[in-house]
Scaffold this motif. Structure first.
Motif, mmCIF file in Angstrom:
data_model
loop_
_atom_site.group_PDB
_atom_site.id
_atom_site.type_symbol
_atom_site.label_atom_id
_atom_site.label_comp_id
_atom_site.label_asym_id
_atom_site.label_seq_id
_atom_site.Cartn_x
_atom_site.Cartn_y
_atom_site.Cartn_z
ATOM 1 N N VAL A 198 -6.685 -17.609 -58.956
ATOM 2 C CA VAL A 198 -6.680 -18.695 -57.970
ATOM 3 C C VAL A 198 -7.188 -18.158 -56.641
ATOM 4 O O VAL A 198 -6.772 -17.095 -56.183
ATOM 5 C CB VAL A 198 -5.273 -19.325 -57.824
ATOM 6 N N VAL A 199 -8.124 -18.893 -56.052
ATOM 7 C CA VAL A 199 -8.647 -18.578 -54.724
ATOM 8 C C VAL A 199 -7.859 -19.384 -53.698
ATOM 9 O O VAL A 199 -7.723 -20.608 -53.840
ATOM 10 C CB VAL A 199 -10.147 -18.909 -54.627
ATOM 11 N N LEU A 200 -7.355 -18.710 -52.683
ATOM 12 C CA LEU A 200 -6.710 -19.382 -51.552
ATOM 13 C C LEU A 200 -7.658 -19.311 -50.364
ATOM 14 O O LEU A 200 -8.062 -18.219 -49.950
ATOM 15 C CB LEU A 200 -5.385 -18.705 -51.195
ATOM 16 N N HIS A 201 -8.024 -20.481 -49.842
ATOM 17 C CA HIS A 201 -8.892 -20.506 -48.654
ATOM 18 C C HIS A 201 -8.157 -21.263 -47.556
ATOM 19 O O HIS A 201 -8.160 -22.488 -47.515
ATOM 20 C CB HIS A 201 -10.232 -21.163 -48.947
ATOM 21 N N PRO A 202 -7.526 -20.535 -46.620
ATOM 22 C CA PRO A 202 -6.672 -21.190 -45.623
ATOM 23 C C PRO A 202 -7.368 -21.632 -44.350
ATOM 24 O O PRO A 202 -6.798 -22.394 -43.568
ATOM 25 C CB PRO A 202 -5.651 -20.092 -45.297
ATOM 26 N N GLY A 203 -8.598 -21.188 -44.110
ATOM 27 C CA GLY A 203 -9.236 -21.400 -42.813
ATOM 28 C C GLY A 203 -9.981 -22.710 -42.696
ATOM 29 O O GLY A 203 -10.477 -23.272 -43.682
ATOM 30 N N ALA A 204 -10.082 -23.209 -41.473
ATOM 31 C CA ALA A 204 -10.868 -24.401 -41.143
ATOM 32 C C ALA A 204 -11.168 -24.357 -39.650
ATOM 33 O O ALA A 204 -10.483 -23.669 -38.884
ATOM 34 C CB ALA A 204 -10.118 -25.678 -41.498
ATOM 35 N N ARG A 205 -12.166 -25.100 -39.228
ATOM 36 C CA ARG A 205 -12.558 -25.079 -37.815
ATOM 37 C C ARG A 205 -11.591 -25.884 -36.950
ATOM 38 O O ARG A 205 -11.400 -25.572 -35.785
ATOM 39 C CB ARG A 205 -13.977 -25.613 -37.659
ATOM 40 N N TRP A 206 -11.027 -26.941 -37.518
ATOM 41 C CA TRP A 206 -10.093 -27.754 -36.742
ATOM 42 C C TRP A 206 -8.690 -27.187 -36.890
ATOM 43 O O TRP A 206 -8.230 -26.936 -38.011
ATOM 44 C CB TRP A 206 -10.076 -29.192 -37.233
ATOM 45 N N ARG A 207 -7.973 -27.051 -35.791
ATOM 46 C CA ARG A 207 -6.590 -26.608 -35.867
ATOM 47 C C ARG A 207 -5.744 -27.608 -36.663
ATOM 48 O O ARG A 207 -4.814 -27.226 -37.379
ATOM 49 C CB ARG A 207 -6.017 -26.445 -34.454
ATOM 50 N N GLY A 229 -3.609 -14.051 -60.789
ATOM 51 C CA GLY A 229 -4.481 -13.280 -59.914
ATOM 52 C C GLY A 229 -4.822 -14.097 -58.682
ATOM 53 O O GLY A 229 -5.324 -15.217 -58.801
ATOM 54 N N VAL A 230 -4.541 -13.564 -57.508
ATOM 55 C CA VAL A 230 -4.718 -14.309 -56.256
ATOM 56 C C VAL A 230 -5.689 -13.569 -55.361
ATOM 57 O O VAL A 230 -5.535 -12.365 -55.120
ATOM 58 C CB VAL A 230 -3.363 -14.481 -55.525
ATOM 59 N N ASP A 231 -6.700 -14.289 -54.872
ATOM 60 C CA ASP A 231 -7.552 -13.690 -53.840
ATOM 61 C C ASP A 231 -7.704 -14.648 -52.683
ATOM 62 O O ASP A 231 -7.695 -15.869 -52.843
ATOM 63 C CB ASP A 231 -8.905 -13.229 -54.393
ATOM 64 N N LEU A 232 -7.815 -14.060 -51.508
ATOM 65 C CA LEU A 232 -7.883 -14.791 -50.249
ATOM 66 C C LEU A 232 -9.311 -14.722 -49.734
ATOM 67 O O LEU A 232 -9.910 -13.647 -49.692
ATOM 68 C CB LEU A 232 -6.923 -14.132 -49.254
ATOM 69 N N THR A 233 -9.884 -15.875 -49.359
ATOM 70 C CA THR A 233 -11.254 -15.898 -48.859
ATOM 71 C C THR A 233 -11.287 -16.455 -47.444
ATOM 72 O O THR A 233 -10.368 -17.140 -46.991
ATOM 73 C CB THR A 233 -12.168 -16.744 -49.763
ATOM 74 N N GLY A 234 -12.379 -16.166 -46.756
ATOM 75 C CA GLY A 234 -12.564 -16.647 -45.402
ATOM 76 C C GLY A 234 -13.658 -15.861 -44.713
ATOM 77 O O GLY A 234 -14.105 -14.821 -45.200
ATOM 78 N N ARG A 270 -16.909 -19.552 -58.717
ATOM 79 C CA ARG A 270 -17.259 -19.858 -60.110
ATOM 80 C C ARG A 270 -16.384 -19.092 -61.091
ATOM 81 O O ARG A 270 -16.161 -19.532 -62.215
ATOM 82 C CB ARG A 270 -18.730 -19.512 -60.372
ATOM 83 N N GLU A 271 -15.898 -17.938 -60.668
ATOM 84 C CA GLU A 271 -15.074 -17.101 -61.534
ATOM 85 C C GLU A 271 -13.589 -17.465 -61.451
ATOM 86 O O GLU A 271 -12.774 -16.888 -62.166
ATOM 87 C CB GLU A 271 -15.260 -15.630 -61.154
ATOM 88 N N ALA A 272 -13.241 -18.408 -60.576
ATOM 89 C CA ALA A 272 -11.841 -18.783 -60.385
ATOM 90 C C ALA A 272 -11.447 -19.908 -61.334
ATOM 91 O O ALA A 272 -12.276 -20.720 -61.746
ATOM 92 C CB ALA A 272 -11.603 -19.206 -58.940
ATOM 93 N N GLY A 290 -17.931 -26.459 -59.657
ATOM 94 C CA GLY A 290 -17.225 -26.990 -60.809
ATOM 95 C C GLY A 290 -15.828 -26.428 -60.972
ATOM 96 O O GLY A 290 -15.183 -26.646 -62.001
ATOM 97 N N THR A 291 -15.329 -25.713 -59.973
ATOM 98 C CA THR A 291 -13.987 -25.135 -60.021
ATOM 99 C C THR A 291 -12.965 -26.198 -59.631
ATOM 100 O O THR A 291 -13.133 -26.872 -58.614
ATOM 101 C CB THR A 291 -13.887 -23.943 -59.056
ATOM 102 N N PRO A 292 -11.892 -26.365 -60.390
ATOM 103 C CA PRO A 292 -10.852 -27.321 -59.991
ATOM 104 C C PRO A 292 -10.309 -26.985 -58.602
ATOM 105 O O PRO A 292 -10.059 -25.821 -58.291
ATOM 106 C CB PRO A 292 -9.778 -27.150 -61.067
ATOM 107 N N VAL A 293 -10.139 -28.012 -57.786
ATOM 108 C CA VAL A 293 -9.731 -27.834 -56.395
ATOM 109 C C VAL A 293 -8.420 -28.575 -56.145
ATOM 110 O O VAL A 293 -8.299 -29.759 -56.492
ATOM 111 C CB VAL A 293 -10.812 -28.364 -55.431
#
Length: 367
Positions: A198-207, A229-234, A270-272, A290-293
């Protein structure tokens, strides 16, 4: 006086699509390129995009040339007197590439002052855009397209411009070209992680779009404890938030924050088996791959900018949401995001993974 619609482009020598930014909006515009190419397969189609999002478009099978604007970089570097001559040369070269009668038709999918300036620089005889364009951008158009009233998804709004030039058979393909090398690099990075990934993507431009760091930390710890398996992106700008999330976690998730570009991020997604994100550009890249979100929404409206693909949206039905505001109108409350609980995010994540194997990845994202 404005020309009537629809307008046919069969005799055009070259077409330009203007969608400079932001990241998610550029992803949403990908079907327009595919749709125009199906209708006008022999006419070269170029895409004007700003540097930050250019890799989303590079390698697209429908796009002949990617015309890259360095607008943000130019504005930064013009503050340095020593850089002014070189930047002015870059701008002159860029404008020369746009002008000179190169384009017979231009579609402006941005509808802002900056895109209107690009549009006028082309001197194209056919300039198509939104009737509701802001910042006076509609004055640069020869053809104004009226779109359905909101809420309507951004993809459908953009495809309305394609229909206005005779491309009425919509091609809803979100092709992001990824090289075999990018795919191999992603698989090597993720090799230590067990499945499901699972990919965790916590960031965004708006607070206002941000979930709490505490929520992300508890979520990451629980998923890791479940054997996922957990990876953090940003991006590099997300490093501080990532540090807050990772603090004290043992074992810690794999952090790819600031380590991969847009092509690499696409390959990683794609690998997540699942991506959990806030409303952001990478959310749309995950959907394109095509990754479930599992998308956490607060101030924005998923009917307008929600992910198109497998998965679901988690949000609170509050009287003030969606507000479409970058700052909470009730200071320091941010209820729409704060009230999303870790337990419900976990429940939805388990359900999405339990539903079985992920659907086939979207065509054209090889890697």
């Amino acid at each position: 006086m404005r020309a009537s619609l629809p307008v046919r482009l069969d005799g055009a020598r070259r077409i330009l699509l203007i969608k400079p930014s932001a990241l998610g909006d550029v992803v949403h515009a990908l079907p327009v390129a595919a749709t125009l190419k199906r209708r006008y397969p022999t006419i070269p189609l170029d895409w004007l995009v700003e540097e930050e999002a250019a890799d989303i478009v590079r390698g697209h099978p429908a796009v002949t040339e990617v015309v890259v604007s360095g607008r943000k970089r130019w504005l930064r570097e013009l503050r340095s007197p020593a850089r002014v001559p070189a930047i002015l040369d870059d701008i002159r070269t860029f404008l020369a590439r746009l002008g000179g009668g190169r384009y017979d038709a231009v579609l402006d999918l941005q509808g802002l002052l900056k895109s209107a300036l690009y549009l006028l620089a082309t001197r194209a005889p056919v300039r198509v855009g939104f009737a509701a364009a802001r910042e006076g951008a509609g004055l640069a158009l020869t053809h104004r397209v009226v779109t359905p009233p909101q809420p309507v998804h951004a993809v459908d709004r953009y495809l309305a411009l394609a229909a206005a030039v005779g491309a009425t058979e919509a091609v809803r393909e979100f092709t992001i070209a990824v090289s075999p090398a990018d795919g191999a690099d992603a698989r090597a990075l993720l090799a230590p992680l067990p499945r499901p990934r699972v990919v965790l993507h916590p960031g965004a431009r708006w607070r206002t779009k941000l979930w709490t760091a505490e929520g992300w930390r508890e979520l990451a710890a629980t998923l890791t404890g479940m054997g996922w398996g957990v990876d953090l992106t940003g991006g590099a700008g997300d490093a501080r938030l990532a540090s807050q999330i990772m603090a004290g976690l043992a074992p810690a998730p794999l952090s790819l924050v600031g380590r991969v570009g847009l092509k690499g991020l696409t390959a990683v997604l794609r690998e997540a088996d699942l991506a959990i994100t806030v409303d952001s550009g990478p959310m749309h890249i995950a959907a394109a791959a095509g990754t479930p979100v599992l998308a956490l929404f607060g101030p924005t409206d998923p009917r307008r900018t929600g992910p198109l693909g497998p998965g679901r949206v988690l949000r609170r039905d509050l009287p003030c949401s969606p507000c479409l505001a970058r700052r909470c109108r009730i200071p320091e409350q941010y209820r729409c995001m704060r009230e999303l609980g870790v337990a419900e995010v976990l429940r939805e994540a388990r359900e999405l993974v339990r539903m079985g194997e992920a659907p086939p990845r979207r065509e054209g994202t090889d890697g």
